[in-house]
Write an enzyme that holds these catalytic residues in place. Structure first.
Site, PDB file in Angstrom:
ATOM      1  N   ASN A   1      22.052  44.456  28.014  1.00 55.63           N
ATOM      2  CA  ASN A   1      23.399  44.928  27.656  1.00 55.63           C
ATOM      3  C   ASN A   1      23.893  44.139  26.443  1.00 55.63           C
ATOM      4  OD1 ASN A   1      26.114  45.479  27.469  1.00 55.63           O
ATOM      5  ND2 ASN A   1      26.526  45.259  29.665  1.00 55.63           N
TER       6      ASN A   1
ATOM      7  N   CYS B   1      32.536  46.821  25.805  1.00 57.04           N
ATOM      8  CA  CYS B   1      31.332  47.615  25.505  1.00 57.04           C
ATOM      9  C   CYS B   1      31.673  49.016  25.016  1.00 57.04           C
ATOM     10  CB  CYS B   1      30.449  47.700  26.735  1.00 57.04           C
ATOM     11  SG  CYS B   1      30.085  46.089  27.444  1.00 57.04           S
TER      12      CYS B   1
ATOM     13  N   HIS C   1      26.204  53.907  27.030  1.00 59.50           N
ATOM     14  CA  HIS C   1      26.210  52.446  26.988  1.00 59.50           C
ATOM     15  C   HIS C   1      25.037  51.946  27.827  1.00 59.50           C
ATOM     16  CE1 HIS C   1      27.166  48.329  27.218  1.00 59.50           C
ATOM     17  NE2 HIS C   1      27.771  48.353  28.394  1.00 59.50           N
TER      18      HIS C   1
HETATM   19  O1  UT7 Z   1      29.016  46.526  30.030  1.00 59.91           O
HETATM   20  C1  UT7 Z   1      29.731  46.343  31.194  1.00 59.91           C
HETATM   21  C2  UT7 Z   1      29.243  45.098  31.821  1.00 59.91           C
HETATM   22  N1  UT7 Z   1      28.765  45.102  33.125  1.00 59.91           N
HETATM   23  C3  UT7 Z   1      27.994  45.971  33.779  1.00 59.91           C
HETATM   24  O2  UT7 Z   1      27.699  47.049  33.389  1.00 59.91           O
HETATM   25  C4  UT7 Z   1      27.491  45.518  35.102  1.00 59.91           C
HETATM   26  C5  UT7 Z   1      27.605  46.540  36.164  1.00 59.91           C
HETATM   27  N2  UT7 Z   1      27.039  46.027  37.385  1.00 59.91           N
HETATM   28  C6  UT7 Z   1      25.698  46.012  37.624  1.00 59.91           C
HETATM   29  O3  UT7 Z   1      24.910  46.414  36.795  1.00 59.91           O
HETATM   30  C7  UT7 Z   1      25.223  45.534  38.975  1.00 59.91           C
HETATM   31  O4  UT7 Z   1      26.328  45.365  39.824  1.00 59.91           O
HETATM   32  C8  UT7 Z   1      24.422  44.185  38.908  1.00 59.91           C
HETATM   33  C9  UT7 Z   1      23.089  44.443  38.240  1.00 59.91           C
HETATM   34  C10 UT7 Z   1      25.224  43.139  38.158  1.00 59.91           C
HETATM   35  C11 UT7 Z   1      24.150  43.680  40.309  1.00 59.91           C
HETATM   36  O5  UT7 Z   1      23.448  44.658  41.048  1.00 59.91           O
HETATM   37  P1  UT7 Z   1      23.922  45.039  42.500  1.00 59.91           P
HETATM   38  O6  UT7 Z   1      22.954  46.013  43.007  1.00 59.91           O
HETATM   39  O7  UT7 Z   1      25.361  45.450  42.399  1.00 59.91           O
HETATM   40  O8  UT7 Z   1      23.747  43.682  43.275  1.00 59.91           O
HETATM   41  P2  UT7 Z   1      24.850  42.801  44.011  1.00 59.91           P
HETATM   42  O9  UT7 Z   1      25.778  42.174  43.014  1.00 59.91           O
HETATM   43  O10 UT7 Z   1      25.447  43.621  45.098  1.00 59.91           O
HETATM   44  O11 UT7 Z   1      23.946  41.692  44.626  1.00 59.91           O
HETATM   45  C12 UT7 Z   1      22.940  41.990  45.584  1.00 59.91           C
HETATM   46  C13 UT7 Z   1      22.195  40.727  45.907  1.00 59.91           C
HETATM   47  C14 UT7 Z   1      23.107  39.533  46.218  1.00 59.91           C
HETATM   48  O12 UT7 Z   1      22.507  38.802  47.251  1.00 59.91           O
HETATM   49  P3  UT7 Z   1      23.030  38.934  48.748  1.00 59.91           P
HETATM   50  O13 UT7 Z   1      24.479  38.527  48.698  1.00 59.91           O
HETATM   51  O14 UT7 Z   1      22.848  40.377  49.103  1.00 59.91           O
HETATM   52  O15 UT7 Z   1      22.158  37.986  49.482  1.00 59.91           O
HETATM   53  C15 UT7 Z   1      23.073  38.722  44.953  1.00 59.91           C
HETATM   54  O16 UT7 Z   1      23.298  37.355  45.184  1.00 59.91           O
HETATM   55  O17 UT7 Z   1      21.401  40.324  44.794  1.00 59.91           O
HETATM   56  C16 UT7 Z   1      21.671  38.959  44.476  1.00 59.91           C
HETATM   57  N3  UT7 Z   1      21.489  38.751  43.049  1.00 59.91           N
HETATM   58  C17 UT7 Z   1      20.299  38.439  42.505  1.00 59.91           C
HETATM   59  N4  UT7 Z   1      19.082  38.251  43.043  1.00 59.91           N
HETATM   60  C18 UT7 Z   1      18.078  37.965  42.194  1.00 59.91           C
HETATM   61  C19 UT7 Z   1      22.416  38.862  42.063  1.00 59.91           C
HETATM   62  N5  UT7 Z   1      21.841  38.628  40.885  1.00 59.91           N
HETATM   63  C20 UT7 Z   1      20.534  38.362  41.116  1.00 59.91           C
HETATM   64  C21 UT7 Z   1      19.440  38.055  40.300  1.00 59.91           C
HETATM   65  N6  UT7 Z   1      18.241  37.871  40.883  1.00 59.91           N
HETATM   66  N7  UT7 Z   1      19.540  37.968  38.961  1.00 59.91           N
END
Ligand code: UT7
Length: 335
Positions: A284, A115, A254
């Protein structure tokens, strides 16, 4: 950095027509509009037509950028395409763009920096424009929908398709690209990757079966890295350009997650209003993200001649990149 002033003469972008909304995703995986909006700020993203490859999107953006620069494709002397979703492993997508634009003989190559790719390409293109090439076409394009696992809710809600382009060329002294800050930490390569399809793991029945041709991401780790690196990269480029955050009219970050953008603004102590945000509409789009945002900003009427702009991003690699520039509006000769 520049010996000769090199700036952006024109920008262009292309986003596919098809819109994938959060409601649509609710039908595909266990997620909710509320979760996606509150955790990422994304409301919808664009998805390329089945037959469209990166070069198709790129050419549409490039044609707009070239035209807004007041040029014709035949005047382009170098093409750099930043992408992680090339049409094919080879030839380069830049070569395919060259052929589709009907440009003869101009050197063309791809650049892979995730990215951060478009900002990397701006920095590389500006250097080469100082040396030997009058007009340089820089494209950021990604068609992440083609490598996204739409059964994996942790990634499929984030990504979209698009292309953005800029034409670099000579501008009056004091304008254009003022400084660039590029960086990488290859030790973080495992956090965001496409495991198979390269020379490490060539495509096989096994690799397809295991879903290894889809993006794999440790989202939370990448998030933490992003929050750390955005203000550091922006701060470093500002220092090189001898600017303070308050001298910058627009930060073009970004567009991965609005929470990352909010964190960067807070750490830099810059009001969020000076960060251009369109992640809600595109998700993204990887290498295209900053390019599309810059084009929308340029056409919004909110970006004026002589204003300072900082692009800043992070991505697979891990990489980061920031460019500081003073906007030169075509038709203006002095500030
Ligand atoms: O360009 C570079 C590419 N990548 C990025 O920029 C991504 C950077 N990361 C992020 O933006 C965030 O980490 C995410 C948006 C991907 C995830 O957000 P988060 O606040 O870090 O959530 P998490 O991964 O800690 O997950 C929290 C909870 C989990 O459930 P449990 O384990 O707490 O029960 C996940 O399973 O949210 C759950 N979860 C979802 N729930 C509903 C993960 N994805 C989803 C979803 N819908 N789509």
């Amino acid at each position: 950095m520049p010996k000769k002033a090199i700036g952006i003469l024109g920008t262009g972008a292309y986003a596919p027509e098809r819109i994938l909304t959060n409601k649509d995703l609710e039908q595909m995986v266990e997620t909710s509009d509320e979760w996606i909006v509150s955790r990422t700020g994304i409301k919808e993203r664009r998805i390329a037509a089945q037959g469209d490859a990166a070069s198709d999107l790129a050419v549409r953006a490039a044609e707009r950028a070239i035209s807004r620069a007041g040029l014709t494709p035949s005047q382009i002397e170098l093409i750099i395409c930043a992408t992680v979703t090339p049409d094919m492993m080879f030839p380069s997508t830049a070569c395919l763009i060259q052929a589709k634009l009907g440009i003869k003989n101009a050197p063309a190559f791809d650049l892979s920096a995730g990215c951060s790719g478009f900002t990397y390409a701006l920095a590389v293109g500006a250097q080469l424009a100082q040396e030997a090439y009058r007009y340089v076409l820089v494209v950021g394009v990604d068609v992440l929908s083609k490598i996204t696992d739409y059964t994996d809710r942790s990634t499929c809600v984030l990504f979209g398709d698009g292309a953005g382009a800029a034409v670099l060329g000579p501008v009056p002294e004091g304008y254009g690209i003022l400084a660039a800050e590029l960086g990488a930490d290859g030790g973080g390569g495992d956090l965001l990757k496409l495991p198979a399809g390269g020379s490490l793991k060539p495509a096989s029945v096994d690799s397809v079966g295991q879903g290894e041709h889809f993006i794999k991401m440790a989202g939370n780790e990448v998030f933490k890295f992003a929050v750390r690196i955005m203000d550091r990269a922006a701060g470093a480029v500002l220092e090189k350009a001898q600017l303070a955050p308050d001298d910058v009219a627009w930060f073009v970050p970004h567009q991965a997650n609005v929470r990352i953008i909010q964190a960067a603004a807070a750490r830099l102590e810059v009001p969020l209003e000076r960060f251009f945000v369109n992640v809600d509409r595109y998700g993204n789009t990887s290498a295209a993200s900053i390019a599309i945002a810059l084009d929308e900003l340029a056409r919004s009427g909110e970006l004026h001649h002589g204003q300072n702009v900082v692009t800043v991003g992070f991505g697979a690699g891990l990489t980061w990149a920031a460019v500081a520039l003073r906007w030169w509006e075509r038709g203006e000769t002095h500030g």
